[in-house]
Each structure stands twice: as C-alpha cells, then as structure tokens.
Enzyme design. Structure first.
Site, mmCIF file in Angstrom:
data_model
loop_
_atom_site.group_PDB
_atom_site.id
_atom_site.type_symbol
_atom_site.label_atom_id
_atom_site.label_comp_id
_atom_site.label_asym_id
_atom_site.label_seq_id
_atom_site.Cartn_x
_atom_site.Cartn_y
_atom_site.Cartn_z
ATOM 1 N N THR A 33 0.770 -1.242 -0.107
ATOM 2 C CA THR A 33 0.065 0.242 -0.085
ATOM 3 C C THR A 33 0.899 1.299 -0.059
ATOM 4 O O THR A 33 1.843 1.140 0.772
ATOM 5 C CB THR A 33 -1.035 -0.101 1.215
ATOM 6 O OG1 THR A 33 -1.731 1.227 1.076
ATOM 7 C CG2 THR A 33 -0.307 0.029 2.454
ATOM 8 N N GLU A 34 0.523 2.107 -0.699
ATOM 9 C CA GLU A 34 1.465 3.335 -1.127
ATOM 10 C C GLU A 34 1.658 4.299 0.169
ATOM 11 O O GLU A 34 2.770 5.137 -0.088
ATOM 12 C CB GLU A 34 1.070 4.116 -2.232
ATOM 13 C CG GLU A 34 -0.124 4.758 -2.352
ATOM 14 C CD GLU A 34 -1.409 3.735 -3.183
ATOM 15 O OE1 GLU A 34 -1.135 2.587 -2.931
ATOM 16 O OE2 GLU A 34 -1.945 4.381 -3.995
ATOM 17 N N ASN A 35 0.984 4.350 0.926
ATOM 18 C CA ASN A 35 1.371 4.829 2.194
ATOM 19 C C ASN A 35 2.284 4.225 3.341
ATOM 20 O O ASN A 35 2.658 4.943 4.108
ATOM 21 C CB ASN A 35 0.098 5.349 3.087
ATOM 22 C CG ASN A 35 -0.760 4.073 3.432
ATOM 23 O OD1 ASN A 35 -0.709 2.926 2.950
ATOM 24 N ND2 ASN A 35 -1.540 4.054 4.532
#
Length: 216
Positions: A49-51
């Site tokens: 997940t890009e966070n």
C-alpha cells in the site's frame, strides 16, 4: 430466472484467479480491495500500500482496529508476519522502480488501446482524486482494471477513445467487468470470458469499442 453477469465479489474472484503465486500487488481503492479476499489457497501474494506498508493483511475484526494502521484509502487493515513499514517516499520509489508486479485499479473509462481514465470526469465541480494512480500505471509491470461495464446511466466505460483526463496511455493489460473479461492487445480488445447469460453480440452492442474473439 437466468442469471446475467457477475456481482462485485465474483468479479474480484476472477481477478484473484489471474494473480500468480509469489507476486507483489498493489490494490486500488474501492472494488479492487475485494480482490484480497479471494487469493486462491496455496498462493502467496504480498500486498503493498503506497502509504508505506509491504505485507498488508486482511481487514481487522470490528473493535480491533488500530487507528494508525490504515491503507491508502484510509481503511483499517492488519499486517502479516514479516511485514515491513517504510516512508511514503520509499513506497513510491518501489513503485517507480518497477518493483511492484501487479496493480488492480478501478476505472471511469478504458480505451481500446489500453488508455486509462480513473481520476476525474473533467466536468465543472468534479472532485479530482488521482492519488498514486499515475505513478502506479507508469511503474507497475501489469495493470488490471476492475469496473462495471457501463455507468449507472448505461454509458459504456470501454470506449474507442477516452474523453476524460487520462491517468496513463496504453497501460491497461486486462479489463474485468460484470459482463466479461477482456484482454487488451496491441491490435485491440479480445474477449477472453463472458459472464453467465451474456453473448458476444449483446456485449458488443453495449460496448463503445470494437471487440474481438479469440480463434477457437
């Protein structure tokens, strides 16, 4: 009554079946998130997940949410054993460095050349929400799209040319709709599988792009 089409969970299951063992996968917000529930038994898929998490687990039980553990869509998640947390910038370095194998995204429109529009209709008052999608389509090796075949008003979301602002050009590899699975090839769109109760001629009538059949 004869069933026509696939529901959202059946669509997600179709996507999951096409994800091979041992790959790194990013799931977009919304319907793509359902794919994580249908990874076939015996396959290991590592979700990014890009966070800033590699090793995203399933949604937590109600009451056991950690407010500091969320995905890019701000939904509560869990982490699997061996998961890794890192800075947001490092996360995008993974994406831009082509270290993520597959990304599953939603769509507003997909063209017959594989152009993707998924962040704004461009209309006055429309709220843009591109997120990390442009980085994902530019850096991830394979882009799968899961979407309803038509809008709520019956307009085809698979079109000859996108009229909405693009997320990326010629980036989509396969489209999973409630009516069919369609491969995007250099010479056009090829219907790989149709949902129950759907025939090719009817599918073509509601699709604003030329569809092709594989030779038997």
């Amino acid at each position: 009554m004869i069933k026509k089409g696939w529901n959202r969970n059946e669509m997600a299951q179709k996507v999951a079946l096409d994800i091979p063992d041992g790959v790194y996968v990013n799931l977009g917000i919304g319907m793509p998130e359902l794919v994580a529930d249908y990874v076939p038994e015996g396959r290991e898929v590592i979700y990014h997940t890009e966070n800033g998490l590699l090793g995203m687990g399933p949604a937590p039980e109600v009451g056991k949410e950690d407010p500091e553990l969320i995905n890019a869509g701000k939904k509560s998640i869990t982490s699997i054993k061996g998961a890794c947390f890192f800075h947001h910038a490092d996360s995008f370095t993974m994406i831009r460095g082509r270290h993520i194998d597959i990304c599953v995204l939603g769509a507003l429109q997909v063209s017959q050349r594989g152009d993707l529009a998924n962040w704004s209709t461009g209309e006055p008052g429309a709220v843009p929400s591109v997120g990390g999608a442009m980085d994902l389509v530019a850096g991830v090796k394979t882009i799968l799209v899961i979407t309803q075949h038509t809008t709520k008003t019956g307009k085809s979301k698979i079109v000859e040319s996108c009229t909405y602002p693009l997320t990326g050009k010629a980036v989509v590899d396969c489209i999973y709709t409630n009516l069919a699975i369609i491969d995007v090839k250099p010479d056009g769109l090829y219907v790989r599988e149709m949902a129950p109760g759907i025939c090719f001629d009817d599918l073509q009538k509601i699709t604003d792009a030329k569809l092709n059949r594989y030779e038997q």
